[in-house]
Design a protein around this motif. Sequence first.
Motif, PDB file in Angstrom:
ATOM      1  N   LYS A  59      14.778   7.512  23.885  1.00  0.00           N
ATOM      2  CA  LYS A  59      15.763   7.551  22.802  1.00  0.00           C
ATOM      3  C   LYS A  59      17.066   6.843  23.175  1.00  0.00           C
ATOM      4  O   LYS A  59      17.849   6.479  22.307  1.00  0.00           O
ATOM      5  N   LYS A  60      17.289   6.617  24.460  1.00  0.00           N
ATOM      6  CA  LYS A  60      18.512   5.954  24.925  1.00  0.00           C
ATOM      7  C   LYS A  60      18.370   4.444  25.021  1.00  0.00           C
ATOM      8  O   LYS A  60      19.348   3.746  25.299  1.00  0.00           O
ATOM      9  N   ILE A  61      17.156   3.924  24.791  1.00  0.00           N
ATOM     10  CA  ILE A  61      16.909   2.493  24.955  1.00  0.00           C
ATOM     11  C   ILE A  61      16.946   1.821  23.581  1.00  0.00           C
ATOM     12  O   ILE A  61      16.086   2.077  22.742  1.00  0.00           O
ATOM     13  N   PRO A  62      17.949   0.973  23.342  1.00  0.00           N
ATOM     14  CA  PRO A  62      18.056   0.320  22.031  1.00  0.00           C
ATOM     15  C   PRO A  62      17.081  -0.847  21.890  1.00  0.00           C
ATOM     16  O   PRO A  62      16.817  -1.570  22.851  1.00  0.00           O
ATOM     17  N   VAL A  63      16.550  -0.993  20.685  1.00  0.00           N
ATOM     18  CA  VAL A  63      15.648  -2.102  20.350  1.00  0.00           C
ATOM     19  C   VAL A  63      16.141  -2.728  19.053  1.00  0.00           C
ATOM     20  O   VAL A  63      16.303  -2.029  18.048  1.00  0.00           O
ATOM     21  N   ASP A  64      16.396  -4.027  19.087  1.00  0.00           N
ATOM     22  CA  ASP A  64      16.794  -4.738  17.871  1.00  0.00           C
ATOM     23  C   ASP A  64      15.537  -5.082  17.071  1.00  0.00           C
ATOM     24  O   ASP A  64      14.564  -5.598  17.624  1.00  0.00           O
TER      25      ASP A  64
ATOM     26  N   THR B  13      19.251  -1.775  14.738  1.00  0.00           N
ATOM     27  CA  THR B  13      18.961  -1.320  16.081  1.00  0.00           C
ATOM     28  C   THR B  13      18.428   0.105  16.010  1.00  0.00           C
ATOM     29  O   THR B  13      19.064   0.982  15.420  1.00  0.00           O
ATOM     30  N   LEU B  14      17.253   0.301  16.581  1.00  0.00           N
ATOM     31  CA  LEU B  14      16.624   1.617  16.657  1.00  0.00           C
ATOM     32  C   LEU B  14      16.363   1.927  18.120  1.00  0.00           C
ATOM     33  O   LEU B  14      16.414   1.039  18.971  1.00  0.00           O
ATOM     34  N   SER B  15      16.035   3.174  18.401  1.00  0.00           N
ATOM     35  CA  SER B  15      15.679   3.514  19.780  1.00  0.00           C
ATOM     36  C   SER B  15      14.224   3.135  20.022  1.00  0.00           C
ATOM     37  O   SER B  15      13.419   3.046  19.093  1.00  0.00           O
TER      38      SER B  15
ATOM     39  N   ASP C 131      11.916   5.543  18.547  1.00  0.00           N
ATOM     40  CA  ASP C 131      11.697   5.434  17.106  1.00  0.00           C
ATOM     41  C   ASP C 131      10.695   4.352  16.729  1.00  0.00           C
ATOM     42  O   ASP C 131      10.079   4.437  15.664  1.00  0.00           O
TER      43      ASP C 131
END
Length: 77
Positions: A39-44, A51-53, A56
Amino acid sequence: MSAVPGLKMASALAGQLGPDAAKAGRGGLREAEVSGVLKKIPVDVGGGRVTLSLYDVMPSGCVSDLVRLLEDWVRDN
């Protein structure tokens, strides 16, 4: 998939979760602990418009598979 330019996501996850799994020992990491890291790793997504985790955007089965892989790794080492 890259975590940042020059660093593959698999390597980033191994660096983050490996030491935690080793410390947890035979009991292994709980799914909640792995989910917390994801949940702490952002993904564009959408070309960077959203930007979601990582949590997600991963199917729940993949999270469970990751937990099992970590358990197997701890057991084998």
